[in-house]
Design an enzyme around this catalytic site. Sequence first.
Site, PDB file in Angstrom:
ATOM      1  N   GLN A   1      32.634 -20.645 -78.616  1.00 38.35           N
ATOM      2  CA  GLN A   1      33.635 -20.588 -79.693  1.00 38.35           C
ATOM      3  C   GLN A   1      34.960 -21.210 -79.228  1.00 38.35           C
ATOM      4  OE1 GLN A   1      31.601 -18.089 -78.872  1.00 38.35           O
ATOM      5  NE2 GLN A   1      31.096 -16.769 -80.601  1.00 38.35           N
TER       6      GLN A   1
ATOM      7  N   ARG B   1      25.966  -7.280 -88.383  1.00 36.81           N
ATOM      8  CA  ARG B   1      26.496  -7.288 -87.009  1.00 36.81           C
ATOM      9  C   ARG B   1      27.166  -5.932 -86.765  1.00 36.81           C
ATOM     10  NH1 ARG B   1      29.740 -12.452 -85.082  1.00 36.81           N
ATOM     11  NH2 ARG B   1      28.984 -11.696 -83.066  1.00 36.81           N
TER      12      ARG B   1
ATOM     13  N   ASP C   1      37.692  -7.165 -81.814  1.00 36.00           N
ATOM     14  CA  ASP C   1      36.702  -6.860 -82.863  1.00 36.00           C
ATOM     15  C   ASP C   1      36.728  -5.392 -83.263  1.00 36.00           C
ATOM     16  OD1 ASP C   1      35.655  -9.392 -81.425  1.00 36.00           O
ATOM     17  OD2 ASP C   1      34.699  -9.325 -83.403  1.00 36.00           O
TER      18      ASP C   1
ATOM     19  N   ASN D   1      36.235  -7.121 -77.477  1.00 39.29           N
ATOM     20  CA  ASN D   1      36.387  -8.515 -77.924  1.00 39.29           C
ATOM     21  C   ASN D   1      35.265  -9.326 -77.275  1.00 39.29           C
ATOM     22  OD1 ASN D   1      37.889 -10.558 -79.399  1.00 39.29           O
ATOM     23  ND2 ASN D   1      38.507 -11.379 -77.421  1.00 39.29           N
ATOM     24  N   LYS D   2      35.233 -10.593 -77.587  1.00 38.02           N
ATOM     25  CA  LYS D   2      34.178 -11.494 -77.110  1.00 38.02           C
ATOM     26  C   LYS D   2      33.900 -11.312 -75.617  1.00 38.02           C
ATOM     27  CE  LYS D   2      32.093 -13.654 -78.933  1.00 38.02           C
ATOM     28  NZ  LYS D   2      30.746 -13.143 -79.324  1.00 38.02           N
TER      29      LYS D   2
ATOM     30  N   ARG E   1      32.246 -16.128 -88.698  1.00 39.07           N
ATOM     31  CA  ARG E   1      32.372 -15.182 -87.585  1.00 39.07           C
ATOM     32  C   ARG E   1      33.856 -14.944 -87.314  1.00 39.07           C
ATOM     33  NH1 ARG E   1      35.447 -17.987 -85.262  1.00 39.07           N
ATOM     34  NH2 ARG E   1      35.393 -16.475 -83.580  1.00 39.07           N
ATOM     35  N   GLY E   2      34.100 -13.970 -86.411  1.00 39.54           N
ATOM     36  CA  GLY E   2      35.476 -13.505 -86.219  1.00 39.54           C
ATOM     37  C   GLY E   2      35.638 -12.260 -87.069  1.00 39.54           C
ATOM     38  N   ALA E   3      36.206 -11.200 -86.475  1.00 36.26           N
ATOM     39  CA  ALA E   3      36.180  -9.887 -87.126  1.00 36.26           C
ATOM     40  C   ALA E   3      36.734  -9.884 -88.564  1.00 36.26           C
ATOM     41  CB  ALA E   3      36.912  -8.871 -86.245  1.00 36.26           C
TER      42      ALA E   3
HETATM   43  O1  MRU Z   1      30.958 -13.403 -82.051  1.00 39.44           O
HETATM   44  P1  MRU Z   1      32.217 -13.811 -82.756  1.00 39.44           P
HETATM   45  O2  MRU Z   1      32.474 -15.279 -82.681  1.00 39.44           O
HETATM   46  O3  MRU Z   1      32.296 -13.256 -84.145  1.00 39.44           O
HETATM   47  O4  MRU Z   1      33.371 -13.101 -81.905  1.00 39.44           O
HETATM   48  C1  MRU Z   1      34.691 -13.273 -82.325  1.00 39.44           C
HETATM   49  C2  MRU Z   1      35.681 -12.665 -81.416  1.00 39.44           C
HETATM   50  O5  MRU Z   1      35.345 -12.007 -80.458  1.00 39.44           O
HETATM   51  C3  MRU Z   1      37.123 -12.806 -81.787  1.00 39.44           C
HETATM   52  O6  MRU Z   1      37.920 -12.867 -80.634  1.00 39.44           O
HETATM   53  C4  MRU Z   1      37.546 -11.582 -82.614  1.00 39.44           C
HETATM   54  O7  MRU Z   1      36.692 -11.410 -83.698  1.00 39.44           O
HETATM   55  C5  MRU Z   1      38.934 -11.704 -83.107  1.00 39.44           C
HETATM   56  S1  MRU Z   1      39.015 -12.836 -84.456  1.00 39.44           S
HETATM   57  C6  MRU Z   1      40.570 -12.893 -85.076  1.00 39.44           C
END
Ligand code: MRU
Length: 342
Positions: free
Chosen positions: A192, A84, A233, A243-244, A49-51
Amino acid sequence: MSTPTIEWVGDADGHLRLIDQTKLPVKTAVLNCDTVDDVWWAIKKLSVRGAPAIGIAAAYGVVLAASDSHESIKTACDHLATSRPTAVNLFWALDRMRRVAEDASDADLAECLLTEARAIHAEDAEQCAAIGRHGADLLERTLSKASGILTHCNTGALATGGDGTALAVLFELHRRGFAPHVYADETRPLLQGSRLTMWELNDRGVEATLICDSMAAHVMREGRVAAAIVGADRIAANGDAANKIGTYSVALLCKAHDLPFYVAAPSTTFDLSLASGDEIPIEERAAEEVTQPGGVTFAPDGVNVYNPAFDVTPADLISGIVTERGVIAPVDKGSVGRLITN
Ligand code: MRU
């Protein structure tokens, strides 16, 4: 980190190996993906996970379809694109893989796709390093040494192909001896921040304190933090940034306490086809993530739950966006357009 977040094992007929992030911090387990569907599930379930990391994993996922035919590549890309919806890096990486497949002969297909996936991975690592440098320059100029810095979610080596985005900035400050004390929001519902960010910060020896999301206002009022920095994201053409979930609250709290709020993201996270953040698709996830985190029941059976995984912070709450190309500030359509051309 001794185990890479994302690793291709072998040649073009090899497989993808990921750290299974759902198991952290209790154990560092690896997940081997041999099929496109394995990668789809790894993304869906947040094993990866993470963009930027999602985009890199999907790119390698396409290589797993390469032994079949050009048609199977198209099917693989279409399938992975449904894993996603919010992080644009996923669609950006799949578009690159599609273009390479179109130009490759049957004989070269697998090799060309693996080369491209490796390039996407390596470029992201370089972008993380540049974001770290630009962000550290910015924060060194604007903050005093003793500053606390708040972050939300996980934006480090687990979320990218390199050292991260917002966390890369904090790691770089740490390397320079400018020792910020990091306050990490736990980041409900999937934690996270507590599971992954605290694990990474501990691993690198960065001074950090974990707080519940609801404590951020109090921590700011007490003067413990001088700024917040988060990842993204998807960022629209006007600078609105998804973002999250909970990030928007942090930005509002920064405004209320007159603190700078920074976003750190590579150019691959911008989606200039969207005029504003209102157009960013926001993923909704299962109710059980809220009612039964880690399998423990936190709410009565059958209650109504709303579980958006992301929110959008309007550009006017963002003091600057740190990219690998430099810092966008002030954040608006003109400044975004000048630095980013997709
Ligand atoms: O649902 P996730 O854990 O994939 O969400 C991740 C985030 O929101 C991060 O802040 C974002 O992807 C930036 S990662 C460098």
